[in-house]
Design an enzyme around this catalytic site. Structure first.
Site, PDB file in Angstrom:
ATOM      1  N   LYS A  37       0.828  -1.207   0.000  1.00  0.00           N
ATOM      2  CA  LYS A  37       0.000   0.000   0.000  1.00  0.00           C
ATOM      3  C   LYS A  37       0.863   1.258   0.000  1.00  0.00           C
ATOM      4  CE  LYS A  37      -3.898  -0.230   2.579  1.00  0.00           C
ATOM      5  NZ  LYS A  37      -4.617  -0.178   3.875  1.00  0.00           N
ATOM      6  N   CYS A 262     -18.780   1.032   7.389  1.00  0.00           N
ATOM      7  CA  CYS A 262     -19.082   1.826   8.592  1.00  0.00           C
ATOM      8  C   CYS A 262     -20.421   1.504   9.236  1.00  0.00           C
ATOM      9  CB  CYS A 262     -19.028   3.312   8.260  1.00  0.00           C
ATOM     10  SG  CYS A 262     -17.355   3.873   7.948  1.00  0.00           S
ATOM     11  N   LYS A 265     -21.177  -2.142  10.892  1.00  0.00           N
ATOM     12  CA  LYS A 265     -20.322  -2.538  12.032  1.00  0.00           C
ATOM     13  C   LYS A 265     -20.401  -1.500  13.156  1.00  0.00           C
ATOM     14  CE  LYS A 265     -15.947  -0.316  11.318  1.00  0.00           C
ATOM     15  NZ  LYS A 265     -15.746   0.786  12.216  1.00  0.00           N
TER      16      LYS A 265
HETATM   17  C1  UDX Z   1     -21.150   6.586   6.232  1.00  0.00           C
HETATM   18  C2  UDX Z   1     -21.540   7.959   6.822  1.00  0.00           C
HETATM   19  O1  UDX Z   1     -22.396   8.646   5.916  1.00  0.00           O
HETATM   20  C3  UDX Z   1     -20.308   8.775   7.091  1.00  0.00           C
HETATM   21  O2  UDX Z   1     -20.646  10.022   7.666  1.00  0.00           O
HETATM   22  C4  UDX Z   1     -19.408   7.988   8.015  1.00  0.00           C
HETATM   23  O3  UDX Z   1     -18.223   8.700   8.260  1.00  0.00           O
HETATM   24  C5  UDX Z   1     -19.073   6.630   7.424  1.00  0.00           C
HETATM   25  O4  UDX Z   1     -20.268   5.932   7.123  1.00  0.00           O
HETATM   26  P1  UDX Z   1     -20.425   5.697   3.832  1.00  0.00           P
HETATM   27  O5  UDX Z   1     -20.243   4.352   4.455  1.00  0.00           O
HETATM   28  O6  UDX Z   1     -19.399   6.200   2.879  1.00  0.00           O
HETATM   29  O7  UDX Z   1     -20.539   6.805   4.973  1.00  0.00           O
HETATM   30  O8  UDX Z   1     -21.810   5.637   3.051  1.00  0.00           O
HETATM   31  P2  UDX Z   1     -23.220   6.405   3.052  1.00  0.00           P
HETATM   32  O9  UDX Z   1     -23.255   7.359   1.936  1.00  0.00           O
HETATM   33  O10 UDX Z   1     -23.584   6.907   4.383  1.00  0.00           O
HETATM   34  O11 UDX Z   1     -24.185   5.172   2.663  1.00  0.00           O
HETATM   35  C6  UDX Z   1     -24.262   4.040   3.506  1.00  0.00           C
HETATM   36  C7  UDX Z   1     -25.166   2.984   2.932  1.00  0.00           C
HETATM   37  O12 UDX Z   1     -26.518   3.378   3.039  1.00  0.00           O
HETATM   38  C8  UDX Z   1     -24.951   2.640   1.449  1.00  0.00           C
HETATM   39  O13 UDX Z   1     -24.980   1.239   1.308  1.00  0.00           O
HETATM   40  C9  UDX Z   1     -26.115   3.302   0.756  1.00  0.00           C
HETATM   41  O14 UDX Z   1     -26.449   2.640  -0.434  1.00  0.00           O
HETATM   42  C10 UDX Z   1     -27.205   3.173   1.812  1.00  0.00           C
HETATM   43  N1  UDX Z   1     -28.273   4.179   1.702  1.00  0.00           N
HETATM   44  C11 UDX Z   1     -27.986   5.501   1.857  1.00  0.00           C
HETATM   45  C12 UDX Z   1     -29.580   3.781   1.463  1.00  0.00           C
HETATM   46  O15 UDX Z   1     -29.870   2.584   1.349  1.00  0.00           O
HETATM   47  N2  UDX Z   1     -30.572   4.727   1.401  1.00  0.00           N
HETATM   48  C13 UDX Z   1     -30.310   6.058   1.552  1.00  0.00           C
HETATM   49  O16 UDX Z   1     -31.260   6.851   1.489  1.00  0.00           O
HETATM   50  C14 UDX Z   1     -28.978   6.450   1.786  1.00  0.00           C
END
Ligand code: UDX
Length: 437
Positions: A37, A262, A265
């Site tokens: 990495k 995130c 878990k």
């Molecule tokens: C998330 C948090 O948003 C972020 O603030 C934190 O630091 C890390 O975790 P991330 O894991 O990048 O970020 O994804 P995010 O955009 O939050 O989406 C999470 C999941 O929810 C995805 O699988 C997405 O498809 C799903 N989702 C999101 C839905 O099913 N419906 C929605 O309306 C929004």
């Protein structure tokens, strides 16, 4: 004099943080125990897909401010050390695995100069920061520790790091807060809200925010289940409740639910930690949030079974999307990939296409078939599943695609395709939470 920073752990969070801090003019050294990495990053290559990051990384390495090493002694002169290592779910438990956080703290504590500030950014169970601070000062009495949770979203990591919607700092002294104010001076100048908190509150802000977001998604997915039973349409329902500013229309997209490194878990580790603290009843609802989320995956598999007359053997199922969300190649706990694997295990011939995540998906599930493009994926399909809402999929021409498949049935697992256009093109269109009309 400009502060010298180190970033320990160069995954999504650390690599982005290192490049962004360098772009603000700091000298930054990124550390990781994985030599492969570090070798890639040192050449300006990002080992995962994240929009804008590779350009920024290359630019910062060229500036001479950003360097990478596997040798922890490279951070000895730094004033501030950011701990950005992962805290995955522990095998066989809901709790977070703190091995990497503990190891980073020990390593930094031993080499750091007097008066340095160690800043945790990883998501940890509440109480970890106080424990680490005590351990740090046992080894290095002049050093201090603060907690500064990170809220970046994959796909928007650079923007979220450079323009966060708030900065939260858990500190035990004005001195530590002032050092962090120097690090984030440009954000403060731009008016980014600054929240000073104690260590436990700062740790809790992160898991509380993720729990709220997970709750919002599972809430709308629960409404989708009721809409299905009652003949309603969850997309219209979400739009209508979202106009109330107290509710808001974001994170109300019903579908196959949340995944990634995130949300799943973090809510589980939060429940495990609350139990240790004797506050498990307060988070009992998160168990339900998790169940609703996992149930969405089963609901779509039931729809597939219904459409394919229960027998999946030998049927070709085309799956559009493997990443846990668009603009990412991350397949950790991806609902799309989980569904694809379950349908494959039930005897179907599953062919997946994802614009960026095919390679990572193939590492996890080598037995599935991966197509190079949409056309190859859909050719001769008995059913098409839309599971990750990449822009490229939303813009597909349903009339053109109809000629490719064996059976024009599409299930929109993300409620992101334009139902009317697909129906007009002759597709049998189904979606979670929408009556079959
Ligand atoms: C998330 C948090 O948003 C972020 O603030 C934190 O630091 C890390 O975790 P991330 O894991 O990048 O970020 O994804 P995010 O955009 O939050 O989406 C999470 C999941 O929810 C995805 O699988 C997405 O498809 C799903 N989702 C999101 C839905 O099913 N419906 C929605 O309306 C929004």
């Amino acid at each position: 004099m400009t502060l010298r920073l180190s970033v320990i752990g160069t995954g999504y969070l650390g690599a982005t943080h290192a490049a962004c801090m360098s772009s603000l003019g700091f000298e930054v050294v990124g550390i990781d125990t994985d030599p492969a990495k570090i070798a890639l990053l040192a050449q300006g290559k990002v080992p995962f897909f994240e929009p804008e990051l590779e350009e920024l990384l290359a630019q910062e390495i060229a500036s001479g401010r950003l360097t990478f090493s596997t040798d922890i002694s490279a951070v000895a002169d730094c004033d501030v050390h950011f701990i950005c290592v992962g805290t995955p779910q522990k095998a066989g438990s809901l709790a977070a695995d703190l091995t990497y956080v503990d190891a980073s703290l020990e390593a930094v504590a031993k080499v750091t100069k007097k008066g340095a500030l160690v800043v945790g950014k990883s998501t940890v169970p509440v109480g970890t920061a106080a424990r680490l601070r005590a351990r740090l000062q046992e080894i290095n009495p002049d050093a201090d520790l603060a907690w500064n949770p990170e809220f970046l979203r994959e796909g928007f990591a650079v923007d979220d790091t450079l323009r966060p919607n708030r900065l939260v700092v858990g500190v035990t002294s004005d001195k530590a807060e002032n050092i962090l104010k120097e690090v984030y001076a440009s954000n403060l100048k731009d008016g980014t809200p600054w929240v000073r908190a104690d260590l436990p509150t700062a740790e809790l802000v992160k898991v509380a925010a993720n729990s709220f977001l997970a709750t919002k998604i599972s809430f709308i997915n629960a409404m989708a289940e009721v809409c299905e039973a009652a003949g309603g349409d969850v997309t219209v329902l979400a739009q209508a409740i979202g106009y109330d500013p107290r509710i808001g229309n974001r994170f109300l997209q019903a579908g196959i639910g949340f995944g990634g490194g995130c949300l799943p878990k973090d809510i589980r580790a939060f429940m495990a930690r609350a139990k240790e603290l004797g506050a498990d009843q307060a988070l009992e609802f998160l168990r339900e949030i998790d169940s609703i989320n996992l149930r969405a995956r089963q609901r779509i598999i039931e729809l597939v079974r219904k459409d394919l007359l229960e027998d999946l053997h030998g049927k070709k199922v085309a799956v559009l999307g493997a990443a846990f969300k668009p603009d990412s190649d991350d397949v950790r706990d991806s609902p799309a990939l989980d569904i694809a694997a379950q349908i494959h295990a039930a005897g179907a011939n599953v062919v997946i296409f994802d614009p960026k995540a095919n390679e990572n998906a193939a590492k996890r599930f080598p037995a599935l078939t991966y197509a190079n493009n949409v056309e190859e994926c859909l050719k001769g399909a008995d059913i098409v599943l839309h599971l990750t809402e990449w822009k490229q999929f939303r813009e597909l021409d349903p009339a053109q695609l109809k000629g490719l498949v064996n059976n024009p049935i599409v299930i929109d697992g993300r409620n992101a395709l334009h139902r009317e256009s697909w129906k007009a093109a002759g597709w049998h269109f189904r979606a979670l939470g929408r009556a079959d009309i």
